[in-house]
Scaffold this motif. Structure first.
Motif, PDB file in Angstrom:
ATOM      1  N   ASP A 127       0.825  -1.218   0.000  1.00 21.76           N
ATOM      2  CA  ASP A 127       0.000   0.000   0.000  1.00 21.76           C
ATOM      3  C   ASP A 127       0.855   1.263   0.000  1.00 21.76           C
TER       4      ASP A 127
ATOM      5  N   ARG B  22       2.220   1.692  -3.447  1.00 18.91           N
ATOM      6  CA  ARG B  22       1.140   2.179  -4.301  1.00 18.91           C
ATOM      7  C   ARG B  22       0.926   3.683  -4.087  1.00 18.91           C
TER       8      ARG B  22
ATOM      9  N   SER C  80       0.982   6.549  -6.983  1.00 12.82           N
ATOM     10  CA  SER C  80      -0.370   6.932  -7.406  1.00 12.82           C
ATOM     11  C   SER C  80      -0.478   8.404  -7.780  1.00 12.82           C
TER      12      SER C  80
ATOM     13  N   LEU D 288      -2.345   3.147 -11.735  1.00 11.37           N
ATOM     14  CA  LEU D 288      -1.523   1.972 -11.450  1.00 11.37           C
ATOM     15  C   LEU D 288      -2.316   0.705 -11.727  1.00 11.37           C
TER      16      LEU D 288
ATOM     17  N   SER E 190      -0.754  -2.301 -10.730  1.00 17.11           N
ATOM     18  CA  SER E 190      -0.381  -3.065  -9.539  1.00 17.11           C
ATOM     19  C   SER E 190       0.862  -2.461  -8.903  1.00 17.11           C
ATOM     20  N   ALA E 191       1.063  -2.791  -7.629  1.00 15.10           N
ATOM     21  CA  ALA E 191       2.267  -2.409  -6.886  1.00 15.10           C
ATOM     22  C   ALA E 191       2.532  -3.521  -5.883  1.00 15.10           C
TER      23      ALA E 191
ATOM     24  N   VAL F 194       6.158  -2.013  -9.859  1.00 14.25           N
ATOM     25  CA  VAL F 194       4.928  -1.251 -10.060  1.00 14.25           C
ATOM     26  C   VAL F 194       4.596  -1.338 -11.545  1.00 14.25           C
TER      27      VAL F 194
END
Length: 90
Positions: free
Chosen positions: A15, A18, A22, A27, A29-30, A47
């Motif tokens: 998180d 991300r 962001s 995005l 995915s991370a 990422v």
């Protein structure tokens, strides 16, 4: 574009990774890569950003930036090199 993020602090979560990216765009995915046995972070992650221009902007802005006292390495991910299989035992 798949982005490699190296030299991450071991306490960083998916998180948090991300959140860092962001602000630069969408995005896909991370993920912080973790040891499969201990669950401990390996200090790097990936990422995925679908928009290449946003990904390039993120790379330029975040490469060599500092996070929790560590200087990040951020660049376009390269495919894994083929490594020989087997232990070399006879």
């Amino acid at each position: 574009m798949r982005i490699y993020v190296g030299n991450l602090p071991y306490s960083v979560t998916d998180d948090e990774l991300r959140d860092i990216f962001s602000g630069f765009g969408e995005l896909a995915s991370a993920e912080v890569i973790k040891d499969k046995f201990s669950g401990q972070s390996k200090g790097f992650g990936f990422v995925d950003m679908p928009n290449n221009s946003e990904a390039d902007t993120a790379i330029k802005a975040l490469n060599e930036s500092e996070m929790k006292g560590r200087k990040l390495t951020v660049n376009e991910a390269r495919p894994r090199a083929e490594r020989p299989r087997g232990g070399g035992r006879y």
